[in-house]
Scaffold this active site. Structure first.
Site, mmCIF file in Angstrom:
data_model
loop_
_atom_site.group_PDB
_atom_site.id
_atom_site.type_symbol
_atom_site.label_atom_id
_atom_site.label_comp_id
_atom_site.label_asym_id
_atom_site.label_seq_id
_atom_site.Cartn_x
_atom_site.Cartn_y
_atom_site.Cartn_z
ATOM 1 N N TYR B 87 32.418 -45.733 -25.591
ATOM 2 C CA TYR B 87 32.953 -45.886 -24.240
ATOM 3 C C TYR B 87 32.548 -44.635 -23.479
ATOM 4 O O TYR B 87 32.725 -43.534 -23.981
ATOM 5 C CB TYR B 87 34.483 -45.974 -24.336
ATOM 6 C CG TYR B 87 35.236 -45.836 -23.032
ATOM 7 C CD1 TYR B 87 35.694 -46.953 -22.350
ATOM 8 C CD2 TYR B 87 35.488 -44.577 -22.476
ATOM 9 C CE1 TYR B 87 36.385 -46.827 -21.160
ATOM 10 C CE2 TYR B 87 36.168 -44.448 -21.278
ATOM 11 C CZ TYR B 87 36.614 -45.576 -20.633
ATOM 12 O OH TYR B 87 37.295 -45.450 -19.446
ATOM 13 N N GLU B 166 31.983 -47.183 -15.459
ATOM 14 C CA GLU B 166 32.376 -47.236 -16.868
ATOM 15 C C GLU B 166 31.433 -48.135 -17.661
ATOM 16 O O GLU B 166 31.063 -49.212 -17.193
ATOM 17 C CB GLU B 166 33.814 -47.785 -16.936
ATOM 18 C CG GLU B 166 34.347 -47.974 -18.337
ATOM 19 C CD GLU B 166 35.754 -48.578 -18.305
ATOM 20 O OE1 GLU B 166 36.666 -47.974 -17.714
ATOM 21 O OE2 GLU B 166 35.921 -49.681 -18.857
#
Lengths: 279, 339
Positions: B87, B166
């Protein structure tokens, strides 16, 4: 900030700028001058208008500036005020892109200026001065300080506390990046002999409330603090009106704020109407 | 403004972040043969958990099934086998007032797990090689590749008005990095400046709305986010259940109030409306006129608190139209819930 604070209005000829200049003046705020590019030499409410801040400070003593400049130029207005060494810059304008706010606020800080806002309703010391857009009917001189991220909720809480009255009320603004934090203002109120206790109005998003709570727990703020937080029932990752009222990566949830205040032994009101009996 | 995955990936490619080969359906007519990933293009999260991301040998069948669930837009992507998933995100950190990366092990519950490390990278210096070197150790990836991705995300935040960029998952394959998903939120305040750029890249720009839908049956409307949120919370505390949330904003005029009110009234779940107005810049008479206009089109019970600028005029307008006016918020909420 007191009745002698001399104020410059940036964007004084605009719709909001001229309207609120009149209201501030009728609250007996000392407005020394205004600026509006291209309108230098004119007057608003009998107040001289200059093209630039630089010209205004040459002619007048200025302690604080209030900015009504539209979002597209408001970051420039902050930088301009800082360049002229104005120590308090109150930014009413909302919808300034975050990166622009960031650059302008950092520049102002590097020059030794404090910025309140953006997206702020300003500040008021009842019966002394108002540098902002607050409806004066909600305020009365007293000894409670209020620090708030929300405009209308500030008015609501001030009115609820009207019997007690307020020493200083500051709307720090609802944007993700703002010049002065809750902790900055709480420290000023801690040092202010006019203030006995402090009401903090927060909301979901960011960790400013948690930082204040930690400072209280460390004993840096000794005056009594009562907190109220809006957004208990706000769904995750939805922006609730304010640009800043959004929870990302689990940071700044309603629960984390409440728990931080509880750890610091700060009473948290469930509704704004409980605040008077808690303070 | 939230972007669709495929739109976020357009921005990723623009700033040098690699993404899998893909087709958007529609308009693509010829679907690729072999193993692909079919992903519903929705703005809400949790697609994986809902079965709306599928690895399949038969793209058209997967699309057909998802269409039956009401999905209209799909991204058909090459399947990328990989060793690790991470991530990585970039946003402006409100606390340090600096751009900040968040790095963690990838997965659908990344936010709940809380195993995220952060790295503040000051605007004055930008992303440097040592940042990437540090992150690459954790990611088991080539540091040059990590730097490309970090610089790309950083550029989106600084130059494209992005408030959150993101990647989850960010796949590692033989040390190289490829963004398998994108979550990009453009800051609403930046749209006016970068809207044209977004349009030229084929990204659909929508005007932001302050309207948020919830699960209950009481419409909530107010002026100012804080007061509106507080009203919503108080309704819940008193045992009611909000159906939506709408902040009319500062200085709303008759027409804006009417449109806002209608937006709430049109929600079929809304049985009654609680409106909480404290006029500062906003004038109560304008609010009253807007409310009356809206009720002429859709009539549902409205409980309104109206205090502040021009409150006497506002009160008169509402009472002439048989709408009861409150000044006491807890009493208004109590009456609304008892009715």
């Amino acid at each position: 900030m007191n009745k002698d604070t001399k104020v410059l209005v940036q964007g004084i000829t605009g719709r909001e700028g001229s309207f609120h200049t009149r209201l501030m003046k009728s609250y007996s705020t000392k407005i020394a001058a205004g600026t509006s590019p291209g309108k230098g030499g004119t007057q608003v409410e009998g107040i001289p208008v200059y093209d630039t801040v630089e010209e205004a400070v040459k002619e007048h003593e200025i302690d604080a500036s209030i900015i009504f400049v539209p979002a597209s130029n408001a970051a420039d207005a902050i930088v301009e005020a800082a360049d002229s060494n104005i120590k308090l810059i109150v930014t009413i304008t909302e919808h300034i892109p975050v990166i622009e706010t960031l650059r302008a606020v950092r520049y102002a800080k590097s020059r030794g200026s404090s910025v309140i806002g953006p997206n702020s309703p300003g500040l008021i010391a009842p019966d002394e001065t108002m540098i902002g857009i607050m409806p004066s009917r909600a305020f009365r001189k007293g000894r409670v300080g209020i620090i708030s991220r929300s405009g209308t909720l500030t008015y609501e809480v001030a009115e609820v506390l009207k019997d007690r009255g307020q020493s200083l009320v500051v709307g720090i603004g609802g944007d993700p990046i703002i010049g002065s934090s809750m902790l900055d203002l709480a420290k000023e109120m801690e040092a202010d002999p006019q203030t006995d206790s402090i009401v903090v109005i927060g909301e979901i998003g960011g960790i400013m409330e948690e930082r204040l709570a930690s400072a209280i727990a460390r004993g840096e703020i000794k005056k009594k603090v009562v907190a109220y937080m809006a957004g208990m029932t706000a769904p995750k990752e939805k922006r609730m009106g304010h640009a800043g009222a959004v929870v990302y990566m689990g940071m700044g949830t309603f629960q984390s704020k409440i728990e931080a205040f509880k750890r610091a032994n700060v009473k948290v009101a469930k509704t704004p109407y409980e605040i008077p009996e808690m303070i | 403004m939230k972007l669709y995955e495929y739109e976020g990936k357009i921005l990723f490619r623009k700033v040098g972040i690699k993404t899998p080969n893909s087709l958007l359906v529609p308009p693509a007519n010829d679907l690729p043969k072999g193993k692909v990933v079919v992903k519903a293009q929705l703005l809400e999260g949790g697609r994986g958990k809902r079965g709306l991301v599928r690895i399949t040998e038969d793209a058209s069948e997967a699309i057909k099934q998802m269409r039956e669930e009401g999905v209209e837009k799909f991204l058909v992507e090459e399947y990328v086998p990989h060793e690790y998933e991470f991530y990585l995100s970039c946003m402006v950190d409100r606390d340090s007032q600096e751009p900040m990366f968040a790095i963690g092990k990838g997965g659908i519950n990344v936010e709940e797990e809380g195993d995220i490390r952060t790295r503040v990278v000051s605007m004055e210096r930008g992303v440097r090689f040592f940042d990437a070197l540090e992150v690459s150790k954790f990611m088991k990836a080539n540091p040059e590749e990590v730097m490309m991705v970090m610089r790309g995300l950083y550029e989106l935040v600084l130059n494209y008005g992005v408030e959150l960029a993101e990647i989850n998952p960010l796949a590692v394959k033989d040390g190289s990095l490829i963004a398998l998903d994108s979550k990009v939120i453009i800051e609403d305040n930046s749209l006016i400046r970068i809207g044209e750029t977004l349009k030229s890249l084929g990204i659909h720009v929508e005007r932001p709305s302050a309207y948020v839908e919830l699960d209950g049956d009481i419409g909530i409307i107010g002026n100012g986010a804080g007061l509106t949120m507080a009203t919503m919370d108080m309704v819940k505390i008193a045992g009611g259940s909000p159906a939506d949330f709408l902040d009319v904003g500062g200085g709303a005029d008759r027409n804006h109030v009417k449109e806002s009110m209608l937006k709430v009234l049109r929600n079929p779940k809304v049985k009654k409306v609680i409106a909480n107005i404290y006029g500062g810049i906003t004038r109560c008479d304008e609010v009253a006129l807007g409310v009356v206009d809206a009720l002429k089109e859709i009539n549902k019970p409205v409980y309104i608190r109206l205090s502040g600028t021009n409150e006497e005029q506002g009160e008169r307008i509402l009472e002439e139209n048989n709408v009861k006016v409150y000044h006491d918020v807890p009493k208004m909420i109590g009456d609304a819930l008892r009715s």
